[in-house]
Design an enzyme around this catalytic site. Structure first.
Site, PDB file in Angstrom:
ATOM      1  N   ILE A  69       7.141   6.188  -9.065  1.00  0.00           N
ATOM      2  CA  ILE A  69       7.686   5.643 -10.194  1.00  0.00           C
ATOM      3  C   ILE A  69       8.222   6.731 -10.896  1.00  0.00           C
ATOM      4  O   ILE A  69       7.524   7.563 -11.135  1.00  0.00           O
ATOM      5  CB  ILE A  69       6.769   4.796 -10.948  1.00  0.00           C
ATOM      6  CG1 ILE A  69       6.088   3.545 -10.320  1.00  0.00           C
ATOM      7  CG2 ILE A  69       7.733   4.272 -12.017  1.00  0.00           C
ATOM      8  CD1 ILE A  69       5.076   2.951 -11.199  1.00  0.00           C
ATOM      9  N   GLU A 126       7.134  15.269 -12.211  1.00  0.00           N
ATOM     10  CA  GLU A 126       6.914  13.724 -11.917  1.00  0.00           C
ATOM     11  C   GLU A 126       5.849  13.224 -11.091  1.00  0.00           C
ATOM     12  O   GLU A 126       5.122  11.975 -11.348  1.00  0.00           O
ATOM     13  CB  GLU A 126       8.426  13.528 -11.037  1.00  0.00           C
ATOM     14  CG  GLU A 126       8.777  12.234 -10.957  1.00  0.00           C
ATOM     15  CD  GLU A 126       8.937  11.355 -12.212  1.00  0.00           C
ATOM     16  OE1 GLU A 126       7.881  10.395 -12.526  1.00  0.00           O
ATOM     17  OE2 GLU A 126      10.085  11.320 -12.833  1.00  0.00           O
ATOM     18  N   GLY A 138      -0.877   7.564  -2.047  1.00  0.00           N
ATOM     19  CA  GLY A 138      -0.252   7.929  -0.698  1.00  0.00           C
ATOM     20  C   GLY A 138       0.611   9.301  -0.793  1.00  0.00           C
ATOM     21  O   GLY A 138       1.080   9.737  -1.878  1.00  0.00           O
ATOM     22  N   ASP A 195      -8.898   9.367 -14.366  1.00  0.00           N
ATOM     23  CA  ASP A 195      -7.918   9.617 -13.785  1.00  0.00           C
ATOM     24  C   ASP A 195      -6.516   8.967 -14.549  1.00  0.00           C
ATOM     25  O   ASP A 195      -5.422   9.479 -14.846  1.00  0.00           O
ATOM     26  CB  ASP A 195      -7.579   8.978 -12.232  1.00  0.00           C
ATOM     27  CG  ASP A 195      -6.383   9.134 -11.797  1.00  0.00           C
ATOM     28  OD1 ASP A 195      -5.942  10.172 -11.201  1.00  0.00           O
ATOM     29  OD2 ASP A 195      -5.524   8.188 -11.762  1.00  0.00           O
ATOM     30  N   GLY A 212       3.133   8.807  -8.593  1.00  0.00           N
ATOM     31  CA  GLY A 212       4.390   9.610  -8.073  1.00  0.00           C
ATOM     32  C   GLY A 212       5.547   8.419  -7.436  1.00  0.00           C
ATOM     33  O   GLY A 212       6.404   8.902  -7.267  1.00  0.00           O
ATOM     34  N   LYS A 240      -1.832  16.430 -12.162  1.00  0.00           N
ATOM     35  CA  LYS A 240      -2.170  15.583 -13.323  1.00  0.00           C
ATOM     36  C   LYS A 240      -3.297  16.318 -14.085  1.00  0.00           C
ATOM     37  O   LYS A 240      -2.963  16.389 -15.402  1.00  0.00           O
ATOM     38  CB  LYS A 240      -2.568  14.568 -12.604  1.00  0.00           C
ATOM     39  CG  LYS A 240      -3.102  13.488 -13.779  1.00  0.00           C
ATOM     40  CD  LYS A 240      -3.686  12.273 -12.728  1.00  0.00           C
ATOM     41  CE  LYS A 240      -5.142  12.601 -12.226  1.00  0.00           C
ATOM     42  NZ  LYS A 240      -5.203  12.813 -10.737  1.00  0.00           N
ATOM     43  N   VAL A 265       2.384  11.545 -12.663  1.00  0.00           N
ATOM     44  CA  VAL A 265       1.968  10.408 -13.003  1.00  0.00           C
ATOM     45  C   VAL A 265       2.606   9.455 -12.259  1.00  0.00           C
ATOM     46  O   VAL A 265       3.853   9.290 -12.206  1.00  0.00           O
ATOM     47  CB  VAL A 265       2.659  10.287 -14.585  1.00  0.00           C
ATOM     48  CG1 VAL A 265       2.344   8.864 -15.032  1.00  0.00           C
ATOM     49  CG2 VAL A 265       1.938  11.287 -15.367  1.00  0.00           C
ATOM     50  N   GLU A 302     -11.932   8.624  -3.183  1.00  0.00           N
ATOM     51  CA  GLU A 302     -12.500  10.003  -2.675  1.00  0.00           C
ATOM     52  C   GLU A 302     -13.979   9.480  -2.424  1.00  0.00           C
ATOM     53  O   GLU A 302     -14.634   8.539  -2.877  1.00  0.00           O
ATOM     54  CB  GLU A 302     -12.261  11.012  -3.731  1.00  0.00           C
ATOM     55  CG  GLU A 302     -10.981  11.178  -4.220  1.00  0.00           C
ATOM     56  CD  GLU A 302     -10.678  12.586  -4.490  1.00  0.00           C
ATOM     57  OE1 GLU A 302     -11.421  13.529  -4.150  1.00  0.00           O
ATOM     58  OE2 GLU A 302      -9.657  12.654  -5.289  1.00  0.00           O
ATOM     59  N   LYS A 319      -3.373  10.553 -17.021  1.00  0.00           N
ATOM     60  CA  LYS A 319      -2.083  10.008 -16.918  1.00  0.00           C
ATOM     61  C   LYS A 319      -1.352   9.456 -18.234  1.00  0.00           C
ATOM     62  O   LYS A 319      -0.285   9.792 -18.754  1.00  0.00           O
ATOM     63  CB  LYS A 319      -1.713   9.303 -15.898  1.00  0.00           C
ATOM     64  CG  LYS A 319      -1.987   9.782 -14.439  1.00  0.00           C
ATOM     65  CD  LYS A 319      -2.133   8.531 -13.297  1.00  0.00           C
ATOM     66  CE  LYS A 319      -2.499   9.413 -12.083  1.00  0.00           C
ATOM     67  NZ  LYS A 319      -2.823   8.328 -10.883  1.00  0.00           N
TER      68      LYS A 319
END
Lengths: 419, 419
Positions: B135, B128, B302, B200, B133, B104, B131, B189, B204
């Site tokens: 979806i 893919e 995940g 983040d 992941g 990203k 952004v 994190e 995206k």
């Protein structure tokens, strides 16, 4: 490069397609180099006045003017029906012309035959517009999920009934009033049977079940319940705990080679992603091994979304390879009963006293099966008790119901929805 | 046909990809005839114990073992970072190897350069997984919407902050407790700044704005507000009228060539399709001419969903033509301010009396601007007044605010969220 389209049908969707093509053609040309133009359109009558129609489009009442024209690169079928349309599509595929169709009834009933023909001819047969035109569910299932394993699908795929149920729940409309309003808005047809009886949703579910699980099924094999029997009191009762009634299709893998497929009104609880799918909108929830729960939401009615699905397929057919139908499981599935299901039980009683006694009588039998309950005054000054069960087997549910309905206080006053 | 993959990075996502490949390879082989196998994987150390790793996979610490190997058909980069990864991808594209990346930060900051290189080399560069992941938003935007005109996008694309805000609102957790829980679950994190400060989500949004509108933008050009300043009282207050605070990105076309892009906590009202996007889930709402409002919902965190996005891209790259980046508008856009916006104002007061008087003082200035209001007791025995404004211009909002904050009772007790 110019791509010449032969168009079967110039009704709402066909006209919508011409509008979208006019709006989007420059952009499509700029990004792909392709120039799409409708050369010939099949209509039922040549004498009808069609204001604004591009005079360059040839109108005809003879399908052979499209099927036998070697200049036509691609065929779009938006005429509907399972009669002539099938012959046109077979003929087009046989002459190696890609076909895009919005014909849900035809794909549901004869899809397998047509897909086999398309695969044999190695030309695309695309039908995104046949299932929830405003949601790219067919393309997404074919592309994104072919590296995943889908276990179930469920959702709202009939805009008309969802509009009616939303109006009944949110604005207190009666069934008749909601239907009339849906008809005035163009969501429901003069004869609304296909929508309200659940057949339209069932056809879409049949198409999805074939695509994902390779299941061949017909309307008369399925458990289909429409929305005609839903009462105002039912709607008020499920509201007690924040629920809503929606006409849902469900497709569940229940064994190695078995699929349960149903269409019925179900209770949607407030924490479901489907709980915000109101009015004419549609949504499809997919459960898969890699992604868990995903949902796709969009408009479920209207010429523009349907025409958009057709146009996206046209571009896909013109730019894609011979890729066509994708069956996900290696072997085809058979139809099965659902294994477990949660239920919402609505118990109607004429007085507050009898509902209280019903609760007490129920205590023993239901011990351990009920996860939530609430009560509510209905429109006739009586009471309603609303119970949500755990997920139980059909056999267990039948047994409990039998015991319960033998009690006098519950006789004939029992409404059940899956949830 | 065997497709040999060179894999940069064998952390969570890289290992997840190996698991998914093992599970799905037979099915993929059956349906496409392609047999995917990871030949070589770049790791940071060879001495680490990797239980269960297929011994046929060659491990290396030298990127040239992948980049210079003519047997490798396709490169997957899941190592992350904007340093070495950029060089690997450029080198792979130059030698005509398709590249799939989950990176990203790199696509946000150097995407345009890499996309141009890929287009020049006529090999796919797919991202893919960068952004949301879970979806398939990139593929869907590239395919389904290229015949439509998108006007705006908005959504929840950071699973960590959405998890925290959900836990704070639904379970009454403090910010610190919610963060700790997110860290324990592996969503956040050790240094959570990237997530909680909104960077983040902004990365995206930058990727989506380029894809859809051809907008090039950098983090320091954008209005980014994180969730660090959100208090328990804010969360309780927006609940008064059924609202929830979510960290949202918004991308709006505000003129012929202008795009407004922001990331900030916003109030989601109960009738929004985003209102059921809880915990680590993501969702993206798209508004377009042909479809109106559509929404895509799925898991936002995940290893498995991210690996699924990578695997779907691998299959796409292996079966697709040279198709790559798709810019929707014919000319690139520039960054702009939002034009109008609705706001949720939270007025805190130490006593019930002063909030009442504040309402009265406000009446004149706000006449016509407020659409809904409610009040609420806060955690310090004081009161909160919650007001929702109409959509107003920034200038109008600033003017109203200035007038209001000059009043003694409101001084320093004013919280504002867009909604």
């Amino acid at each position: 490069m110019t791509i010449k389209i032969g168009l079967f049908g110039l009704g709402t969707v066909g006209s919508g397609l011409l509008t979208l093509l006019a709006e989007q053609n420059n952009k499509i040309k700029a990004s792909t180099g392709l120039d799409f133009t409708v050369k010939t359109a099949l209509v039922s009558t040549l004498t009808k006045d069609r204001p604004g129609l591009d005079p360059a489009i040839q109108l005809t009442t003879d399908p052979n003017d499209i099927l036998n024209d070697p200049e036509i690169d691609l065929v779009v079928e938006v005429a509907g029906g399972t009669g002539s349309a099938k012959g046109w599509i077979k003929s087009a595929l046989s002459s190696k012309k890609p076909v895009i169709t919005a014909n849900k009834d035809l794909i549901a009933t004869a899809g397998q035959e047509l897909i086999e023909l398309a695969n044999k001819a190695q030309v695309p047969l695309l039908y995104e517009a046949a299932v929830a035109g405003g949601i790219p569910i067919i393309t997404t299932l074919q592309n994104y999920y072919r590296t995943d394993t889908i276990r179930s699908l469920a959702g709202i795929v009939n805009g008309t009934t969802n509009y009616m149920l939303t109006q009944m729940a949110q604005n207190g409309l009666s069934y008749e009033k909601a239907l009339k309003q849906a008809q005035e808005l163009g969501f429901a047809e003069a004869d609304p049977t296909n929508d309200v009886a659940g057949y339209d949703a069932a056809y879409k579910a049949i198409i999805l079940a074939r695509l994902v699980f390779g299941l061949e099924s017909t309307l008369d094999e399925l458990a289909i319940t429409g929305i005609q029997e839903i009462t105002d009191d039912d709607i008020a009762a499920v509201k007690v705990l924040g629920g809503q009634l929606k006409l849902l299709f469900t497709i569940n893998q229940v064994g190695e080679d078995s699929i349960a497929l149903s269409v019925s009104p179900q209770v949607i609880l407030p924490d479901s992603p489907l709980s915000q799918v109101h009015n004419e909108n549609n949504a499809i929830v997919v459960n898969s091994d890699n992604l868990g729960q995903t949902m796709y939401y969009g408009p479920g009615a209207g010429a523009r979304p349907t025409a958009q699905a057709v146009l996206a397929d046209i571009l896909l057919a013109a730019t894609a390879t011979k890729e066509s139908h994708q069956v996900f499981s290696s072997e085809n599935m058979r139809l099965a009963e659902p294994n477990v299901q949660a239920y919402c039980w609505i118990l109607n009683s004429k007085t507050h006293e009898s509902i209280e006694s019903a609760v007490h009588e129920l205590d023993d039998e239901l011990n351990g099966y009920i996860v939530r309950q609430g009560s509510h005054e209905n429109s006739n000054n009586g009471s309603q008790l609303v119970l949500y069960t755990k997920e139980i087997t059909t056999a267990n549910h039948d047994r409990l119901l039998k015991e319960l309905t033998q009690k006098r206080t519950l006789n004939k006053e029992f409404v059940i929805y899956p949830c």
